[in-house]
Design an enzyme around this catalytic site. Structure first.
Site, PDB file in Angstrom:
ATOM      1  N   CYS A  13       3.598  31.195  -6.091  1.00 44.86           N
ATOM      2  CA  CYS A  13       3.267  30.922  -4.698  1.00 44.86           C
ATOM      3  C   CYS A  13       4.494  30.935  -3.793  1.00 44.86           C
ATOM      4  O   CYS A  13       4.375  30.867  -2.575  1.00 44.86           O
ATOM      5  CB  CYS A  13       2.533  29.591  -4.582  1.00 44.86           C
TER       6      CYS A  13
ATOM      7  N   ARG B 188       4.356  34.913   2.296  1.00 49.21           N
ATOM      8  CA  ARG B 188       4.231  36.286   2.800  1.00 49.21           C
ATOM      9  C   ARG B 188       4.257  36.318   4.316  1.00 49.21           C
ATOM     10  O   ARG B 188       5.017  37.082   4.931  1.00 49.21           O
ATOM     11  CB  ARG B 188       2.921  36.923   2.303  1.00 49.21           C
ATOM     12  N   ARG B 189       3.427  35.491   4.937  1.00 54.11           N
ATOM     13  CA  ARG B 189       3.372  35.483   6.401  1.00 54.11           C
ATOM     14  C   ARG B 189       4.719  35.079   6.994  1.00 54.11           C
ATOM     15  O   ARG B 189       5.190  35.679   7.957  1.00 54.11           O
ATOM     16  CB  ARG B 189       2.270  34.539   6.881  1.00 54.11           C
TER      17      ARG B 189
ATOM     18  N   LYS C  37      -8.159  35.826  -2.521  1.00 51.54           N
ATOM     19  CA  LYS C  37      -6.712  35.734  -2.318  1.00 51.54           C
ATOM     20  C   LYS C  37      -6.148  34.409  -2.822  1.00 51.54           C
ATOM     21  O   LYS C  37      -4.935  34.284  -3.010  1.00 51.54           O
ATOM     22  CB  LYS C  37      -6.340  35.935  -0.845  1.00 51.54           C
ATOM     23  N   ASP C  38      -7.014  33.430  -3.071  1.00 49.46           N
ATOM     24  CA  ASP C  38      -6.576  32.129  -3.558  1.00 49.46           C
ATOM     25  C   ASP C  38      -6.722  31.991  -5.073  1.00 49.46           C
ATOM     26  O   ASP C  38      -6.506  30.902  -5.622  1.00 49.46           O
ATOM     27  CB  ASP C  38      -7.381  31.007  -2.885  1.00 49.46           C
TER      28      ASP C  38
ATOM     29  N   ARG D 158      -0.649  22.912   6.030  1.00 55.46           N
ATOM     30  CA  ARG D 158      -1.746  23.206   5.122  1.00 55.46           C
ATOM     31  C   ARG D 158      -3.008  22.558   5.637  1.00 55.46           C
ATOM     32  O   ARG D 158      -3.004  21.814   6.599  1.00 55.46           O
ATOM     33  CB  ARG D 158      -1.424  22.726   3.703  1.00 55.46           C
TER      34      ARG D 158
ATOM     35  N   ARG E  66      -5.790  23.125  10.556  1.00 52.60           N
ATOM     36  CA  ARG E  66      -4.627  23.870  11.043  1.00 52.60           C
ATOM     37  C   ARG E  66      -4.692  24.079  12.552  1.00 52.60           C
ATOM     38  O   ARG E  66      -3.677  23.969  13.244  1.00 52.60           O
ATOM     39  CB  ARG E  66      -4.522  25.212  10.312  1.00 52.60           C
TER      40      ARG E  66
END
Length: 303
Positions: A236, A128-129, A82-83, A146, A152
């Site tokens: 992004c 997205r989140r 996903k990255d 980040r 986090r």
């Protein structure tokens, strides 16, 4: 010379690299430790005080890994798929994916999205989140945080936010499966939960080795999701979700969603097609954008 895997140095990246090494050693009948792991520090690891889009997007996770791979200093790179940006250098190829893990997000700090207090502050670096949360709870305040998983969680514990969302797959791979509440009604990021192994396109020996650990269902699903994302031409800053599954007959079923930054507008759709067909998910992306409002269209540049 042993096979050398390049990886970022975060605890999660290292866990995934060791999973990959163990899978290769088992498939080849090699002794444990035969596959070497080289840590490569990426720009995305160094610069953590700004959103990813401000420092070059997802390439900040891959650029340095690409450099050592193309220089022949490693044989392959291990990525959280996903990255990985959807457009990759022609000289490289995703040669294998491990079996996909849990694709869901987990909410840490509350039992559910509805349980968050009015006006709660949610920390996430994912557009997205953020958009998906605001779509159901427009009262929430989204702030950027980040760093790796532990960073986090420490920011959450320090009170920088009331809650955060993290990928279930990453938490599980770090032995933190008991943390957070799984969110079942949010479509995941493209390729979430998948580990990809990339090598030089002309390195037939390494490609042959990696083929022995490839999970075809994951590979086909991730390929479809990335074809959809690539056709959107997003960055992004672009809130996009996509999840492909493999049906009993081997066809791919792709569900996708694109949103405005504030979640107020969203377009969802799905398609079914043969594995390896990149044209249909690309057409789905263009069709969704064509009927999207300007608040969404301006976030993408369809290919």
């Amino acid at each position: 010379m042993p096979l050398i895997l390049g990886t970022r140095g975060s605890p999660l990246a290292l866990a995934q690299a060791h999973m990959t090494a163990a899978a290769i050693e088992a498939a080849q009948g090699w002794a444990a430790g035969t596959v070497a792991i080289r840590i490569v520090k990426t720009t995305g690891d160094v610069v953590q005080d700004r959103p990813l889009a401000e420092i070059g997007g997802k390439a900040m996770w891959t650029r340095e890994l690409d450099e050592v791979l193309l220089a022949g200093e490693t044989h392959a790179s291990v990525h959280s798929m996903k990255d990985v940006e959807s457009e990759r250098p022609d000289a490289l190829c995703i040669a294998a994916t491990l079996p996909r893990a849990d694709v869901r997000d987990r909410l840490i700090g509350a039992e559910s999205i509805t349980a968050l207090r009015q006006g709660a502050v949610v920390g996430t670096s994912s557009p997205r989140r953020g958009a998906q949360l605001l779509a159901v709870r427009p009262d929430l305040t989204i702030v950027t945080i980040r760093g790796n998983v532990d960073t986090r969680l420490a920011k959450l514990a320090a009170g920088e936010c009331d809650a955060t969302l993290l990928a279930a797959a990453g938490l599980d791979r770090l032995g933190k499966s008991g943390i957070g509440a799984a969110i079942d009604n949010m479509l995941s990021a493209p390729a979430q939960g998948a580990i990809g192994i990339e090598c030089r396109a002309d390195d037939t020996q390494t490609r042959t080795i990696l083929a022995t650990i490839n999970d075809c269902a994951t590979f086909d699903a991730v390929r479809a999701e990335r074809a959809f994302t690539r056709a959107l031409g997003g960055t992004c800053h672009s809130p996009v979700a996509a999840l492909a599954t493999i049906a009993a007959d081997g066809s791919v079923v792709l569900r996708a969603q694109i949103l405005s930054e504030d979640g107020a507008d969203q377009i969802g759709d799905e398609a079914r097609f043969a594995a390896g067909d990149d044209a249909t998910p690309a057409a789905l992306a263009r069709a969704m954008l064509a009927r999207a409002p300007t608040t969404i269209q301006r976030l993408f540049d369809a290919a």
